[in-house]
Motif scaffolding. Structure first.
Motif, PDB file in Angstrom:
ATOM      1  N   GLN A  99       0.878  -1.173  -0.032  1.00 48.40           N
ATOM      2  CA  GLN A  99       0.070  -0.075  -0.097  1.00 48.40           C
ATOM      3  C   GLN A  99       0.836   1.198   0.109  1.00 48.40           C
ATOM      4  O   GLN A  99       2.072   1.369   0.732  1.00 48.40           O
ATOM      5  CB  GLN A  99      -0.959   0.119   1.366  1.00 48.40           C
ATOM      6  CG  GLN A  99      -1.897  -1.198   1.340  1.00 48.40           C
ATOM      7  CD  GLN A  99      -2.797  -0.853   2.438  1.00 48.40           C
ATOM      8  OE1 GLN A  99      -2.581  -0.313   3.399  1.00 48.40           O
ATOM      9  NE2 GLN A  99      -3.897  -1.763   2.469  1.00 48.40           N
ATOM     10  N   ARG A 108       0.583   5.490   0.588  1.00 49.42           N
ATOM     11  CA  ARG A 108      -0.533   6.325   1.266  1.00 49.42           C
ATOM     12  C   ARG A 108      -0.128   7.621   0.907  1.00 49.42           C
ATOM     13  O   ARG A 108       1.060   8.237   0.961  1.00 49.42           O
ATOM     14  CB  ARG A 108      -0.917   5.947   2.858  1.00 49.42           C
ATOM     15  CG  ARG A 108      -1.185   4.774   3.059  1.00 49.42           C
ATOM     16  CD  ARG A 108      -1.770   4.390   4.437  1.00 49.42           C
ATOM     17  NE  ARG A 108      -2.685   3.222   4.856  1.00 49.42           N
ATOM     18  CZ  ARG A 108      -3.890   3.029   4.674  1.00 49.42           C
ATOM     19  NH1 ARG A 108      -4.465   4.038   4.388  1.00 49.42           N
ATOM     20  NH2 ARG A 108      -4.361   1.913   4.691  1.00 49.42           N
ATOM     21  N   GLU A 109      -0.899   8.561   0.735  1.00 48.74           N
ATOM     22  CA  GLU A 109      -0.847  10.139   0.636  1.00 48.74           C
ATOM     23  C   GLU A 109      -1.616  10.780   1.763  1.00 48.74           C
ATOM     24  O   GLU A 109      -2.966  10.609   1.806  1.00 48.74           O
ATOM     25  CB  GLU A 109      -1.287  10.601  -0.585  1.00 48.74           C
ATOM     26  CG  GLU A 109      -0.421  10.025  -1.885  1.00 48.74           C
ATOM     27  CD  GLU A 109       1.056  10.495  -1.906  1.00 48.74           C
ATOM     28  OE1 GLU A 109       1.080  11.698  -1.241  1.00 48.74           O
ATOM     29  OE2 GLU A 109       2.113  10.140  -2.556  1.00 48.74           O
ATOM     30  N   GLY A 129      -2.135  10.122   4.599  1.00 45.77           N
ATOM     31  CA  GLY A 129      -2.911   9.099   5.645  1.00 45.77           C
ATOM     32  C   GLY A 129      -4.069   8.338   5.056  1.00 45.77           C
ATOM     33  O   GLY A 129      -4.171   7.304   5.362  1.00 45.77           O
ATOM     34  N   SER A 130      -4.283   8.838   3.583  1.00 45.91           N
ATOM     35  CA  SER A 130      -5.260   7.917   2.981  1.00 45.91           C
ATOM     36  C   SER A 130      -4.764   7.093   1.733  1.00 45.91           C
ATOM     37  O   SER A 130      -3.447   7.285   1.293  1.00 45.91           O
ATOM     38  CB  SER A 130      -6.217   9.225   2.355  1.00 45.91           C
ATOM     39  OG  SER A 130      -7.008   9.739   3.089  1.00 45.91           O
ATOM     40  N   LEU A 131      -5.290   5.767   1.711  1.00 42.84           N
ATOM     41  CA  LEU A 131      -4.899   4.894   0.698  1.00 42.84           C
ATOM     42  C   LEU A 131      -4.861   5.598  -0.961  1.00 42.84           C
ATOM     43  O   LEU A 131      -5.887   6.330  -1.181  1.00 42.84           O
ATOM     44  CB  LEU A 131      -5.767   3.669   0.658  1.00 42.84           C
ATOM     45  CG  LEU A 131      -5.313   2.480  -0.261  1.00 42.84           C
ATOM     46  CD1 LEU A 131      -3.853   1.988   0.143  1.00 42.84           C
ATOM     47  CD2 LEU A 131      -6.354   1.579  -0.351  1.00 42.84           C
ATOM     48  N   ASP A 132      -3.675   5.465  -1.393  1.00 42.59           N
ATOM     49  CA  ASP A 132      -3.630   5.866  -2.713  1.00 42.59           C
ATOM     50  C   ASP A 132      -3.385   5.003  -3.773  1.00 42.59           C
ATOM     51  O   ASP A 132      -4.108   5.035  -4.865  1.00 42.59           O
ATOM     52  CB  ASP A 132      -2.268   7.074  -2.695  1.00 42.59           C
ATOM     53  CG  ASP A 132      -2.305   7.574  -4.169  1.00 42.59           C
ATOM     54  OD1 ASP A 132      -2.867   8.302  -4.581  1.00 42.59           O
ATOM     55  OD2 ASP A 132      -1.174   7.176  -4.952  1.00 42.59           O
ATOM     56  N   SER A 153      -7.178   3.770  -5.427  1.00 38.13           N
ATOM     57  CA  SER A 153      -7.798   3.704  -4.332  1.00 38.13           C
ATOM     58  C   SER A 153      -9.151   3.440  -4.205  1.00 38.13           C
ATOM     59  O   SER A 153      -9.721   2.953  -3.118  1.00 38.13           O
ATOM     60  CB  SER A 153      -7.776   5.146  -3.538  1.00 38.13           C
ATOM     61  OG  SER A 153      -8.232   6.287  -4.113  1.00 38.13           O
ATOM     62  N   GLY A 204     -10.079   1.700   2.499  1.00 35.07           N
ATOM     63  CA  GLY A 204      -8.555   1.172   2.873  1.00 35.07           C
ATOM     64  C   GLY A 204      -8.366   1.022   4.347  1.00 35.07           C
ATOM     65  O   GLY A 204      -7.240   0.677   4.723  1.00 35.07           O
TER      66      GLY A 204
END
Length: 275
Positions: free
Chosen positions: A142, A144-145, A147-150, A173, A275
């Motif tokens: 994984q 992340r950007e 804190g969010s799944l990219d 995502s 995610g």
């Protein structure tokens, strides 16, 4: 004393053999056998000594492919440093849930696929990818950007014309849109099937939809060229001329790993949870 006698006898035999004329068949056979034994010892010793380095290089090569398909690869950059941006987790395929049973840094799903306690047989109807057995646990990668799944990167493999093709599939995502595909290991026909590793051909997968509106895997490599006006164009990639069976193998392995016996349950959970 008997041992000394044996040693003297052995030395005597060696001296007598070496004293024979070079064209004597007994000396020729003796020298050939001795040379083979020495070479075998040297090769075995080298193989054992170089094994850790070989394994490290294979690990770095896989990490480089993951970085490449995930858009993080930098020419000349340190692979281990760059890979620090990637989080590795183990997924239990049957449930689509993350598992803490194994260390993600050392878990090998190829080894697990050979362990009956950690893998499953696939019947003919399931095994469209031609892999026979499937590990019940597989790593995912994984990115992340903020804190969010990219991006999530999935290891995929399946049989082509001559070989098992191993690669990585990068998904956006939304767990539906393909961001990239790469193959890092295969034995397909040079000049034909080996085009599966050609970046130009692989670039066609970027932006394609892996699933139809009902959530069924639809991505496929077709025979010929994609008709951009077709409503199915968003699921299709141009076939490889002269390599129909390899092209079919790519379709089959992608549809298997995106389906219910592969990462389907996991991707479904990603779509619902983000995610």
């Amino acid at each position: 004393m008997p041992h000394k006698a044996d040693d003297n006898g052995s030395m005597g035999f060696l001296a007598a053999t070496l004293a024979l004329p070079n064209e004597d068949p007994r000396k020729i056979v003796f020298v050939a056998v001795a040379l083979c034994l020495v070479c075998s010892v040297l090769v075995s010793t080298a193989a054992v000594a170089l094994k850790p380095l070989q394994l490290r290089n294979e690990t770095l090569a896989r990490k480089a492919e993951i970085l490449r398909v995930g858009g993080l690869y930098e020419q000349g950059g340190d692979i281990e440093t760059l890979f620090g941006q990637v989080e590795t987790r183990i997924v239990e395929l049957g449930t689509g849930e993350y598992s803490d049973r194994f260390d993600p840094a050392t878990f090998d799903d190829r080894d697990a696929a050979r362990d009956p306690a950690l893998s499953s047989d696939l019947d003919k109807g399931q095994d469209i990818a031609g892999i026979r057995r499937r590990s019940d646990f597989v790593p995912v990668y994984q990115i992340r950007e903020g804190g969010s799944l990219d991006t999530v990167i999935l290891p995929v493999h399946g049989y082509g014309l001559w070989s098992t093709m191993y690669g990585f599939l990068a998904m956006d995502s939304d767990a539906t849109t393909i961001k990239g595909l790469t193959f890092h290991e295969h034995g397909e026909t040079a000049g034909l099937g080996d085009q599966i590793a050609n970046p130009r051909w692989l670039s066609q997968f970027t932006g394609k939809s892996a699933f139809d509106d009902d959530g069924q895997p639809r991505i496929s490599v077709i025979k010929g060229l994609v008709d951009s006006q077709s409503p199915d164009a968003r699921f299709q990639v141009d076939g490889i001329a002269g390599a129909t069976l390899t092209s079919n193998g790519v379709t089959n392995l992608l549809q298997f790993w995106l389906g219910v016996d592969g990462f389907g349950p996991y991707l479904d959970k990603l779509r619902k949870s983000g995610g």
